[in-house]
Write a protein that holds these residues in place. Structure first.
Motif, PDB file in Angstrom:
ATOM      1  N   UNK A 310       0.839  -1.213   0.000  1.00 57.41           N
ATOM      2  CA  UNK A 310       0.000   0.000   0.000  1.00 57.41           C
ATOM      3  C   UNK A 310       0.871   1.260   0.000  1.00 57.41           C
ATOM      4  N   UNK A 311       1.870   1.308   0.881  1.00 58.56           N
ATOM      5  CA  UNK A 311       2.695   2.516   0.980  1.00 58.56           C
ATOM      6  C   UNK A 311       3.586   2.697  -0.237  1.00 58.56           C
ATOM      7  N   UNK A 312       4.009   1.603  -0.849  1.00 56.79           N
ATOM      8  CA  UNK A 312       4.807   1.693  -2.070  1.00 56.79           C
ATOM      9  C   UNK A 312       3.965   2.266  -3.207  1.00 56.79           C
ATOM     10  N   UNK A 313       2.740   1.788  -3.318  1.00 55.13           N
ATOM     11  CA  UNK A 313       1.876   2.208  -4.422  1.00 55.13           C
ATOM     12  C   UNK A 313       1.238   3.565  -4.205  1.00 55.13           C
ATOM     13  N   UNK A 314       0.943   3.918  -2.975  1.00 61.13           N
ATOM     14  CA  UNK A 314       0.150   5.120  -2.714  1.00 61.13           C
ATOM     15  C   UNK A 314       0.917   6.274  -2.084  1.00 61.13           C
ATOM     16  N   UNK A 315       2.076   6.010  -1.540  1.00 61.44           N
ATOM     17  CA  UNK A 315       2.813   7.066  -0.844  1.00 61.44           C
ATOM     18  C   UNK A 315       4.254   7.206  -1.342  1.00 61.44           C
ATOM     19  N   UNK A 316       4.571   6.528  -2.423  1.00 62.12           N
ATOM     20  CA  UNK A 316       5.923   6.629  -2.952  1.00 62.12           C
ATOM     21  C   UNK A 316       6.978   6.077  -2.020  1.00 62.12           C
ATOM     22  N   UNK A 317       6.586   5.184  -1.123  1.00 57.75           N
ATOM     23  CA  UNK A 317       7.529   4.643  -0.147  1.00 57.75           C
ATOM     24  C   UNK A 317       8.569   3.765  -0.835  1.00 57.75           C
ATOM     25  N   UNK A 318       9.780   3.876  -0.365  1.00 63.25           N
ATOM     26  CA  UNK A 318      10.863   3.026  -0.847  1.00 63.25           C
ATOM     27  C   UNK A 318      11.315   2.150   0.316  1.00 63.25           C
ATOM     28  N   UNK A 319      10.677   1.012   0.438  1.00 66.68           N
ATOM     29  CA  UNK A 319      10.927   0.098   1.549  1.00 66.68           C
ATOM     30  C   UNK A 319      11.866  -1.007   1.082  1.00 66.68           C
ATOM     31  N   UNK A 320      12.982  -1.153   1.757  1.00 67.10           N
ATOM     32  CA  UNK A 320      13.975  -2.159   1.381  1.00 67.10           C
ATOM     33  C   UNK A 320      13.367  -3.553   1.487  1.00 67.10           C
ATOM     34  N   UNK A 321      13.740  -4.425   0.541  1.00 64.34           N
ATOM     35  CA  UNK A 321      13.184  -5.777   0.505  1.00 64.34           C
ATOM     36  C   UNK A 321      13.447  -6.531   1.814  1.00 64.34           C
ATOM     37  N   UNK A 322      14.600  -6.259   2.432  1.00 63.96           N
ATOM     38  CA  UNK A 322      14.901  -6.977   3.670  1.00 63.96           C
ATOM     39  C   UNK A 322      14.167  -6.434   4.872  1.00 63.96           C
ATOM     40  N   UNK A 323      13.299  -5.413   4.660  1.00 63.74           N
ATOM     41  CA  UNK A 323      12.445  -4.899   5.730  1.00 63.74           C
ATOM     42  C   UNK A 323      10.987  -5.344   5.537  1.00 63.74           C
ATOM     43  N   UNK A 324      10.748  -6.220   4.554  1.00 59.94           N
ATOM     44  CA  UNK A 324       9.396  -6.724   4.296  1.00 59.94           C
ATOM     45  C   UNK A 324       9.344  -8.195   4.663  1.00 59.94           C
ATOM     46  N   UNK A 325       8.384  -8.564   5.470  1.00 63.10           N
ATOM     47  CA  UNK A 325       8.262  -9.945   5.937  1.00 63.10           C
ATOM     48  C   UNK A 325       7.876 -10.876   4.789  1.00 63.10           C
ATOM     49  N   UNK A 326       8.631 -11.931   4.559  1.00 60.66           N
ATOM     50  CA  UNK A 326       8.305 -12.898   3.532  1.00 60.66           C
ATOM     51  C   UNK A 326       8.438 -12.320   2.134  1.00 60.66           C
ATOM     52  N   UNK A 327       7.677 -12.872   1.208  1.00 59.62           N
ATOM     53  CA  UNK A 327       7.701 -12.421  -0.190  1.00 59.62           C
ATOM     54  C   UNK A 327       6.474 -11.604  -0.511  1.00 59.62           C
ATOM     55  N   UNK A 328       6.652 -10.566  -1.297  1.00 57.09           N
ATOM     56  CA  UNK A 328       5.530  -9.769  -1.751  1.00 57.09           C
ATOM     57  C   UNK A 328       4.656 -10.601  -2.679  1.00 57.09           C
TER      58      UNK A 328
END
Length: 328
Positions: A310-328
């Protein structure tokens, strides 16, 4: 509400994803619980409010539950006893490190970040009749209420008081109960760590004269050097008692989700909360900081995949892959 611009293509993708998620309810729970804190505190008012909003918007059964606050919420969400909860960055870090007093040695890694809430200021309240108008005025052996055991306030405020050289007797309880004890003379001071305005303080102002005590510049600097907090001013219009902004320190709060919840479910929950800030502010004024651009205030917890999307798509967030639980 300020949203980072995205391209037309990205917007189309976002709308399509949102529509798909709205239709894909595979694995969604029929009901949900949000772990909050004690009645009379900001967590309970804010958490119950967004729980009811989500339940109404998504056509589910859900609501807030009274808990011991951030530490217990980390445990409840980690184990799945509560689908959602609310925590503060300090207790979250301790829980991940396995130093949560509720379950010492257990690394609570199955609680994921969902959305930014607000900053929790640390503030001190006393009756005006006590003559206590500064930290230095607090007498040796003062009876200080620090909130529910294991709460952010109870975890950090006693340490802060010790850092400032205050000698005290430690008392615990729900904020409403502690407010009543202060008014009845059973406590000398209440040390609040909660989003402002704190309902219990607002209630006290109606019933009696209180002093909302700020830190001196020196005290503020000393606390910031010793604890994971940042500079904060409690705005003068927060309480009728304040005549000017009150110097404080604060810690960020985040909503959390059990990491095993379906991404589509968490995506939609985040969308309900983050897409209309006015509705959230109507629930509690602290939600003025519940804004998409504050996604970066989480430097501790892994993100739930649905929230990260949601934040990547709607807020331009750049969240590192190693900060996301599991696989998108």
């Amino acid at each position: 509400m300020k949203i980072t611009k995205i391209t037309a293509l990205a917007l189309t993708t976002t709308l399509a994803t949102g529509a798909a998620f709205a239709q894909d309810r595979d694995g969604w729970p029929e009901s949900f619980t949000v772990g909050t804190a004690s009645q009379g505190g900001t967590y309970f008012a804010y958490g119950s409010g967004w729980a009811n909003l989500v339940a109404e918007e998504l056509g589910l059964t859900g609501g807030g539950e009274v808990t011991g606050g951030p530490m217990q919420n980390m445990a409840l969400v980690h184990t799945g006893e509560a689908q959602f909860g609310m925590t503060t960055m300090g207790p979250a870090a301790e829980s991940l490190q396995g130093t949560n007093p509720i379950a010492p040695g257990l690394a609570m890694t199955n609680a994921c970040a969902m959305f930014p809430m607000y900053q929790t200021p640390f503030s001190v309240t006393a009756l005006s009749s006590s003559g206590i108008s500064s930290i230095a005025d607090i007498p040796a052996g003062a009876r200080i209420g620090f909130g529910p055991a294991g709460s952010t306030s109870d975890t950090y405020f006693p340490r802060m008081m010790e850092e400032l050289g205050v000698d005290f007797e430690r008392r615990n309880g729900g904020w409403s109960d502690l407010g009543g004890q202060l008014q009845d003379g059973l406590l000398d001071v209440i040390a609040f760590a909660a989003g402002v305005p704190v309902p219990a303080v607002s209630q006290l102002e109606v019933q009696t004269d209180v002093n909302i005590i700020e830190f001196t510049e020196e005290e503020q600097a000393q606390i910031m050097a010793a604890f994971p907090v940042s500079e904060f001013d409690i705005a003068a219009d927060t309480y009728t008692t304040l005549e000017s902004d009150a110097r404080s320190v604060s810690m960020w709060n985040f909503a959390i989700a059990n990491c095993d919840l379906p991404a589509s479910f968490v995506y939609e929950v985040v969308d309900v909360v983050m897409s209309d800030n006015e509705r959230m502010v109507n629930i509690h004024r602290a939600a003025r900081s519940t804004l998409p651009e504050n996604w970066d205030k989480n430097t501790v917890l892994m993100w739930h995949p649905g929230a990260a999307q949601w934040f990547t798509e709607n807020a331009g967030a750049e969240i590192a892959a190693d900060m996301i639980h599991g696989d998108m």
